[in-house]
Write a protein that holds these residues in place. Structure first.
Motif, PDB file in Angstrom:
ATOM      1  N   UNK A 191       0.534  -0.821   0.082  1.00 23.77           N
ATOM      2  CA  UNK A 191      -0.256   0.544   0.086  1.00 23.77           C
ATOM      3  C   UNK A 191       0.834   1.057  -0.103  1.00 23.77           C
ATOM      4  N   UNK A 192       1.069   2.047  -0.825  1.00 27.00           N
ATOM      5  CA  UNK A 192       1.632   3.108  -0.529  1.00 27.00           C
ATOM      6  C   UNK A 192       1.050   4.273   0.253  1.00 27.00           C
ATOM      7  N   UNK A 193       0.008   4.197   0.598  1.00 25.38           N
ATOM      8  CA  UNK A 193      -0.541   4.742   1.380  1.00 25.38           C
ATOM      9  C   UNK A 193      -1.568   4.705   2.454  1.00 25.38           C
ATOM     10  N   UNK A 194      -1.086   3.582   3.717  1.00 25.48           N
ATOM     11  CA  UNK A 194      -2.305   2.994   4.051  1.00 25.48           C
ATOM     12  C   UNK A 194      -2.784   4.470   4.734  1.00 25.48           C
ATOM     13  N   UNK A 249      -0.940  -0.563  -4.088  1.00 23.59           N
ATOM     14  CA  UNK A 249      -2.757   0.056  -3.409  1.00 23.59           C
ATOM     15  C   UNK A 249      -2.409   1.056  -3.286  1.00 23.59           C
ATOM     16  N   UNK A 250      -2.982   2.313  -4.208  1.00 25.58           N
ATOM     17  CA  UNK A 250      -3.023   3.618  -4.071  1.00 25.58           C
ATOM     18  C   UNK A 250      -3.963   5.003  -4.032  1.00 25.58           C
ATOM     19  N   UNK A 251      -4.805   3.921  -3.408  1.00 24.61           N
ATOM     20  CA  UNK A 251      -6.182   4.447  -3.227  1.00 24.61           C
ATOM     21  C   UNK A 251      -5.952   6.156  -2.730  1.00 24.61           C
ATOM     22  N   UNK A 252      -4.989   6.112  -1.398  1.00 27.45           N
ATOM     23  CA  UNK A 252      -5.100   7.128  -0.575  1.00 27.45           C
ATOM     24  C   UNK A 252      -3.829   8.310  -1.150  1.00 27.45           C
ATOM     25  N   UNK A 253      -2.939   7.390  -1.713  1.00 24.65           N
ATOM     26  CA  UNK A 253      -2.126   8.351  -2.519  1.00 24.65           C
ATOM     27  C   UNK A 253      -1.906   8.632  -3.876  1.00 24.65           C
ATOM     28  N   UNK A 254      -2.866   8.716  -4.513  1.00 23.32           N
ATOM     29  CA  UNK A 254      -3.113   8.885  -5.906  1.00 23.32           C
ATOM     30  C   UNK A 254      -3.934  10.280  -5.685  1.00 23.32           C
ATOM     31  N   UNK A 255      -3.331  11.546  -6.750  1.00 24.73           N
ATOM     32  CA  UNK A 255      -3.684  13.019  -7.154  1.00 24.73           C
ATOM     33  C   UNK A 255      -2.808  13.402  -5.599  1.00 24.73           C
ATOM     34  N   UNK A 256      -2.240  12.643  -4.535  1.00 26.65           N
ATOM     35  CA  UNK A 256      -1.743  13.292  -3.026  1.00 26.65           C
ATOM     36  C   UNK A 256      -0.531  13.437  -3.830  1.00 26.65           C
ATOM     37  N   UNK A 257       0.485  12.445  -3.785  1.00 28.37           N
ATOM     38  CA  UNK A 257       1.665  12.438  -4.015  1.00 28.37           C
ATOM     39  C   UNK A 257       2.194  12.484  -5.209  1.00 28.37           C
ATOM     40  N   UNK A 258       3.678  12.621  -6.147  1.00 28.38           N
ATOM     41  CA  UNK A 258       4.386  12.383  -6.923  1.00 28.38           C
ATOM     42  C   UNK A 258       4.197  11.029  -6.727  1.00 28.38           C
ATOM     43  N   UNK A 259       4.181   9.973  -8.619  1.00 24.92           N
ATOM     44  CA  UNK A 259       3.975   8.470  -8.445  1.00 24.92           C
ATOM     45  C   UNK A 259       4.626   8.834  -9.658  1.00 24.92           C
ATOM     46  N   UNK A 260       6.542   8.365  -9.232  1.00 23.93           N
ATOM     47  CA  UNK A 260       6.515   7.891 -10.459  1.00 23.93           C
ATOM     48  C   UNK A 260       6.477   6.629 -11.061  1.00 23.93           C
TER      49      UNK A 260
END
Length: 376
Positions: free
Chosen positions: A142-145, A169-180
């Motif tokens: 999970x990118x963001x727990x 599992x990036x559901x709480x991460x997309x649109x909030x962090x830079x994801x390469x």
């Protein structure tokens, strides 16, 4: 409790749930386009709106053309399980778990798919040692727990020459962090988090290595229809062009489109990140000023900027239930009790759809609830 002075200002929008999350500022259902409602999702208008939603997600996420993006059933859970059921089993699996949802993926892999996985665990508030991950395996994380408030610091720990696939599992991460995206082979999310969208629909992102896996590997277990991404030995490209596997809610799609257009109006990804960062900073200030509050994620470098989890001095589950209940009854904060499987504490959503002024207004209300319960 009547002797405790009520704060003078409430958050204008006291919606701090970590899913479904606050709607974007200015949202109203009557602002949604409705021409696609009551029509077949396979009609020209339905397919065009689904494709438009996909195009908007790609634009706001800054997703490169190397990666496909599609709308699938079952929220983030359905999207991630679709990826596991269709791609795992070709090589070893390493599963990282430091909160409830990561632990759920471990259960799926070990108990449902019967794969002898290497499970790397950490307690709530901590991360496993990412430098010890074996990238000859497929790796689930999970990118963001969402339930622990702990995130991976970046993607530097994911090698460019990895043999296995990265499943985020990036559901709480997309649109909030830079994801390469070159480091991500599979990513999943749902609209209900940072976009403040509705539940029930997942989003699946596949990089070229994931597509290669699908085309070259067939799992030994049966796949239900809603998980099938292959048709006649080839990738079902229609899934990534608005031809959904099953019937979507066009109302939920229009809701997501409205949120994505709102995001574009902020300046896209950077605008969303700026709002989330400001919210997290405002909450950090509240915590720093109160000795009875703390962060479950002690390391600032791996602390979530969206699903922020807080410790409350001496609190047990009953105290937290009463604490959150007082604030809900006062219409000052909704849904801020920590996740049921997490240590007792508070969880406050700081994603982009929350206004920083409402986070700032929350501080005195936290004081009020704390003082009220201590005086009871």
């Amino acid at each position: 409790m009547s002797e405790i002075t009520l704060p003078t200002r409430k958050p204008a929008r006291p919606f701090f749930s970590s899913g479904p999350c606050a709607k974007p500022p200015g949202y109203s259902p009557d602002k949604l386009a409705t021409e696609s409602l009551g029509r077949s999702h396979r009609a020209k208008i339905g397919k065009s709106r689904l494709q438009y939603c996909i195009d908007l997600m790609r634009e706001v996420l800054q997703l490169p053309d190397t990666h496909r993006i599609g709308i699938v059933p079952g929220s983030d859970t359905g999207a991630f399980e679709m990826a596991m059921w269709t791609m795992l089993g070709a090589r070893g699996v390493t599963a990282l778990a430091w909160e409830s949802f990561g632990e759920g993926w471990v259960t799926d892999v070990v108990k449902q798919l019967k794969i002898e996985a290497n499970v790397m665990r950490a307690d709530y508030g901590q991360l496993p040692d990412l430098d010890k991950v074996d990238w000859s395996d497929d790796v689930l994380f999970t990118w963001n727990g969402t339930t622990s408030g702990v995130r991976v610091p970046d993607a530097e720990w994911i090698p460019a020459d990895r043999q296995g696939l990265s499943f985020a599992d990036a559901t709480s991460a997309v649109f909030a962090y830079d994801i390469p995206w070159d480091k991500i082979d599979v990513a999943t999310f749902s609209w209900q988090k940072v976009l403040g969208g509705e539940g029930g629909h997942g989003v699946l992102i596949l990089g070229p290595r994931a597509v290669q896996r699908l085309e070259e590997y067939t799992p030994s277990w049966p796949l239900p229809k809603v998980f099938r991404l292959m048709s006649k030995g080839k990738l079902a490209e229609g899934v990534f062009k608005g031809e959904t596997i099953n019937t979507p809610s066009m109302l939920a799609v229009e809701d997501a489109i409205w949120a994505l257009e709102w995001a574009k109006g902020l300046g896209g990804l950077k605008g969303l990140q700026a709002r989330s960062n400001a919210n997290a900073a405002a909450l950090d200030k509240i915590v720093a000023e109160r000795d009875w509050l703390g962060h479950l994620a002690v390391d600032h470098g791996t602390r979530s900027k969206t699903s922020v989890c807080l410790t409350v001095e001496g609190a047990d589950a009953d105290f937290i239930k009463a604490f959150a209940g007082l604030l809900e009854k006062a219409d000052a904060a909704y849904d801020i009790a920590g996740y049921r499987d997490a240590p007792p504490g508070l969880r406050i959503w700081c994603g982009a759809t929350v206004d920083t002024a409402d986070i700032e207004a929350l501080g005195p209300w936290l004081d009020w609830a704390w003082a009220s319960l201590k005086a009871a």
